[in-house]
Design a protein around this motif. Structure first.
Motif, mmCIF file in Angstrom:
data_model
loop_
_atom_site.group_PDB
_atom_site.id
_atom_site.type_symbol
_atom_site.label_atom_id
_atom_site.label_comp_id
_atom_site.label_asym_id
_atom_site.label_seq_id
_atom_site.Cartn_x
_atom_site.Cartn_y
_atom_site.Cartn_z
ATOM 1 N N ILE A 1 5.127 -0.156 -16.927
ATOM 2 C CA ILE A 1 6.470 -0.438 -17.448
ATOM 3 C C ILE A 1 6.377 -1.314 -18.691
ATOM 4 O O ILE A 1 7.039 -1.074 -19.704
ATOM 5 C CB ILE A 1 7.345 -1.096 -16.374
ATOM 6 N N LEU A 2 5.542 -2.353 -18.629
ATOM 7 C CA LEU A 2 5.388 -3.248 -19.776
ATOM 8 C C LEU A 2 4.735 -2.553 -20.963
ATOM 9 O O LEU A 2 4.868 -2.998 -22.103
ATOM 10 C CB LEU A 2 4.575 -4.478 -19.370
ATOM 11 N N GLU A 3 4.027 -1.464 -20.699
ATOM 12 C CA GLU A 3 3.430 -0.686 -21.787
ATOM 13 C C GLU A 3 4.412 0.329 -22.365
ATOM 14 O O GLU A 3 4.098 1.023 -23.331
ATOM 15 C CB GLU A 3 2.184 0.042 -21.278
ATOM 16 N N GLY A 4 5.610 0.439 -21.765
ATOM 17 C CA GLY A 4 6.637 1.319 -22.305
ATOM 18 C C GLY A 4 7.008 2.509 -21.463
ATOM 19 O O GLY A 4 7.856 3.300 -21.851
ATOM 20 N N SER A 5 6.383 2.665 -20.290
ATOM 21 C CA SER A 5 6.720 3.803 -19.427
ATOM 22 C C SER A 5 8.122 3.649 -18.851
ATOM 23 O O SER A 5 8.600 2.533 -18.642
ATOM 24 C CB SER A 5 5.728 3.909 -18.265
ATOM 25 N N LYS A 6 8.766 4.758 -18.574
ATOM 26 C CA LYS A 6 10.021 4.717 -17.843
ATOM 27 C C LYS A 6 9.728 4.279 -16.413
ATOM 28 O O LYS A 6 8.634 4.523 -15.886
ATOM 29 C CB LYS A 6 10.680 6.095 -17.845
ATOM 30 N N ILE A 7 10.715 3.673 -15.783
ATOM 31 C CA ILE A 7 10.523 3.189 -14.417
ATOM 32 C C ILE A 7 10.141 4.328 -13.487
ATOM 33 O O ILE A 7 9.219 4.206 -12.674
ATOM 34 C CB ILE A 7 11.790 2.465 -13.921
ATOM 35 N N ILE A 8 10.813 5.467 -13.609
ATOM 36 C CA ILE A 8 10.538 6.581 -12.695
ATOM 37 C C ILE A 8 9.126 7.119 -12.914
ATOM 38 O O ILE A 8 8.439 7.509 -11.961
ATOM 39 C CB ILE A 8 11.595 7.712 -12.842
ATOM 40 N N ASP A 9 8.652 7.134 -14.173
ATOM 41 C CA ASP A 9 7.289 7.593 -14.445
ATOM 42 C C ASP A 9 6.270 6.637 -13.845
ATOM 43 O O ASP A 9 5.273 7.060 -13.252
ATOM 44 C CB ASP A 9 7.064 7.725 -15.946
ATOM 45 N N ALA A 10 6.514 5.337 -14.007
ATOM 46 C CA ALA A 10 5.610 4.336 -13.439
ATOM 47 C C ALA A 10 5.586 4.445 -11.916
ATOM 48 O O ALA A 10 4.533 4.343 -11.283
ATOM 49 C CB ALA A 10 6.044 2.934 -13.864
ATOM 50 N N ALA A 11 6.769 4.657 -11.334
ATOM 51 C CA ALA A 11 6.865 4.780 -9.877
ATOM 52 C C ALA A 11 6.087 5.983 -9.376
ATOM 53 O O ALA A 11 5.281 5.874 -8.443
ATOM 54 C CB ALA A 11 8.336 4.889 -9.463
ATOM 55 N N SER B 1 3.732 7.658 -10.838
ATOM 56 C CA SER B 1 2.296 7.588 -11.114
ATOM 57 C C SER B 1 1.565 6.801 -10.037
ATOM 58 O O SER B 1 0.352 6.948 -9.869
ATOM 59 C CB SER B 1 2.046 6.939 -12.479
ATOM 60 N N CYS B 2 2.297 5.968 -9.315
ATOM 61 C CA CYS B 2 1.686 5.155 -8.258
ATOM 62 C C CYS B 2 2.117 5.604 -6.862
ATOM 63 O O CYS B 2 2.021 4.847 -5.894
ATOM 64 C CB CYS B 2 2.009 3.683 -8.486
ATOM 65 N N GLY B 3 2.629 6.812 -6.784
ATOM 66 C CA GLY B 3 2.875 7.395 -5.477
ATOM 67 C C GLY B 3 4.260 7.220 -4.901
ATOM 68 O O GLY B 3 4.497 7.582 -3.743
ATOM 69 N N TYR B 4 5.211 6.692 -5.674
ATOM 70 C CA TYR B 4 6.574 6.541 -5.173
ATOM 71 C C TYR B 4 7.390 7.762 -5.600
ATOM 72 O O TYR B 4 7.396 8.138 -6.773
ATOM 73 C CB TYR B 4 7.212 5.257 -5.699
ATOM 74 N N GLY B 5 8.093 8.352 -4.661
ATOM 75 C CA GLY B 5 8.792 9.597 -4.925
ATOM 76 C C GLY B 5 10.166 9.458 -5.532
ATOM 77 O O GLY B 5 10.750 10.444 -5.976
ATOM 78 N N ARG C 1 -9.939 2.481 -8.276
ATOM 79 C CA ARG C 1 -10.262 3.760 -8.907
ATOM 80 C C ARG C 1 -9.313 4.872 -8.481
ATOM 81 O O ARG C 1 -9.088 5.828 -9.215
ATOM 82 C CB ARG C 1 -11.703 4.181 -8.578
ATOM 83 N N HIS C 2 -8.753 4.719 -7.281
ATOM 84 C CA HIS C 2 -7.899 5.784 -6.729
ATOM 85 C C HIS C 2 -6.444 5.322 -6.539
ATOM 86 O O HIS C 2 -5.705 5.925 -5.768
ATOM 87 C CB HIS C 2 -8.474 6.255 -5.397
ATOM 88 N N ILE C 3 -6.053 4.279 -7.274
ATOM 89 C CA ILE C 3 -4.746 3.668 -7.052
ATOM 90 C C ILE C 3 -3.595 4.629 -7.332
ATOM 91 O O ILE C 3 -2.510 4.496 -6.771
ATOM 92 C CB ILE C 3 -4.593 2.381 -7.913
ATOM 93 N N ARG C 4 -3.808 5.636 -8.167
ATOM 94 C CA ARG C 4 -2.735 6.580 -8.489
ATOM 95 C C ARG C 4 -2.694 7.756 -7.525
ATOM 96 O O ARG C 4 -1.881 8.654 -7.668
ATOM 97 C CB ARG C 4 -2.893 7.090 -9.924
ATOM 98 N N GLU C 5 -3.580 7.732 -6.537
ATOM 99 C CA GLU C 5 -3.642 8.803 -5.551
ATOM 100 C C GLU C 5 -3.112 8.312 -4.211
ATOM 101 O O GLU C 5 -3.020 7.109 -3.977
ATOM 102 C CB GLU C 5 -5.102 9.265 -5.389
ATOM 103 N N PRO C 6 -2.762 9.226 -3.304
ATOM 104 C CA PRO C 6 -2.350 8.795 -1.955
ATOM 105 C C PRO C 6 -3.512 8.071 -1.278
ATOM 106 O O PRO C 6 -4.636 8.559 -1.263
ATOM 107 C CB PRO C 6 -2.021 10.113 -1.247
#
Length: 303
Positions: A66-76, A78-82, A16-21
């Motif tokens: 990414i497989l849904e069409g997001s850019k790599i940086i957006d996917a990164a 969104s999951c906490g990678y800077g 539920r909180h995977i997109r958060e720190p």
């Protein structure tokens, strides 16, 4: 039984909180235990540490984006990678291949019903000038938010332009347009910066008398260009992934302009595509890419 329920509840909390720190402290607090006790219990039940599990789940979630069409940086992000590079390193350690390959597959799937158009990059005029291609490269890099500034691109382009000066393709276009097309394609795949830059010099040692010491480019780029050149002497299984990306991008562009070559050269390129690149594409599990390469190769084998 209590432990299983607790761990399952913790897994639900992580999702539920995977997109958060997330940290051991945050998750253990939710579970109502100390970080030390919770960490031991989690490892015993799951076989991995809390943060190893969280990292893997974040990367899996990002791969889905990414497989849904997001850019790599957006996917990164969104999951906490800077950063693109930090995400790529983590992704590669976890799965054994870069997110650029995953992006390549996603782009091919998205293009699946567009016939024989370009697999990865937008449909572009094969006779674009070098100036137009540099502009397209800068735009693609910026659009995909890849950590490459214009000065870095201009520096490597300047080196490539000098190295390939005076050389022409079978089509009559300046030869430097071929490696520029390769670089644009790699940028479309959202490859790492040094991979994109090396695309601009992908066959410089084969097509010119340039020596490695004469390349005024970053050391990582120079080393990768050398690796690409030396790859022909190695079994494909020994190729680094970055080398494979450059080689694949180069072959895809060549196959789309192969009509300008003499008949025997066309057939040789087509045969090599079937014997070398088709199995490699199939090994990636990308059946549509393999089918496209197969169609192109058969077309020119029979021409």
């Amino acid at each position: 039984m209590r432990r299983e329920v607790l761990v399952r509840d913790s897994l639900d909390f992580i999702e539920r909180h995977i997109r958060e720190p997330l940290s051991v402290e945050i998750i253990s607090c939710h579970a109502g235990y100390s970080p030390y006790y919770f960490s031991r219990m989690f490892r015993r039940h799951m076989g991995v540490s809390v943060m190893e599990y969280v990292t893997r789940r974040k990367l899996i979630r990002a791969s889905g984006y990414i497989l849904e069409g997001s850019k790599i940086i957006d996917a990164a992000m969104s999951c906490g990678y800077g950063s693109h590079s930090g995400f790529t390193r983590a992704f590669s350690r976890e799965f054994g291949f870069s997110p650029a390959l995953l992006k390549a597959m996603e782009l091919r799937l998205r293009e699946g019903e567009r016939g024989m158009e370009h697999v990865f990059m937008r449909q572009r005029d094969v006779h674009m000038t070098k100036e137009e291609l540099v502009k397209a490269l800068v735009e693609t890099v910026e659009e995909n938010r890849i950590s490459l500034d214009r000065e870095e691109i201009r520096q490597v382009y300047g080196c490539a332009d000098r190295a390939y000066e005076g050389k022409k393709r079978y089509s009559g276009d300046e030869y430097v347009t071929h490696p520029l097309h390769v670089a644009v394609l790699l940028a479309e795949m959202e490859a790492e910066p040094e991979v994109i830059l090396s695309g601009m010099l992908c066959d410089v040692f084969k097509k010119t008398n340039t020596l490695p010491s004469q390349l005024e480019v970053p050391e990582k780029v120079k080393e990768l260009v050398k690796d690409v050149h030396e790859a022909d002497e190695k079994n494909m299984a020994e190729w680094k992934e970055a080398v494979f990306l450059v080689k694949l991008a180069e072959r895809l562009h060549n196959m789309r302009t192969v009509e300008y070559m003499e008949r025997e050269i066309r057939r040789a390129k087509a045969r090599e595509t079937i014997e070398v690149f088709l199995p490699a594409a199939a090994a990636l599990g990308n059946e549509k890419l393999a089918a496209e390469l197969n169609d192109l190769a058969l077309m020119y084998m029979e021409a």
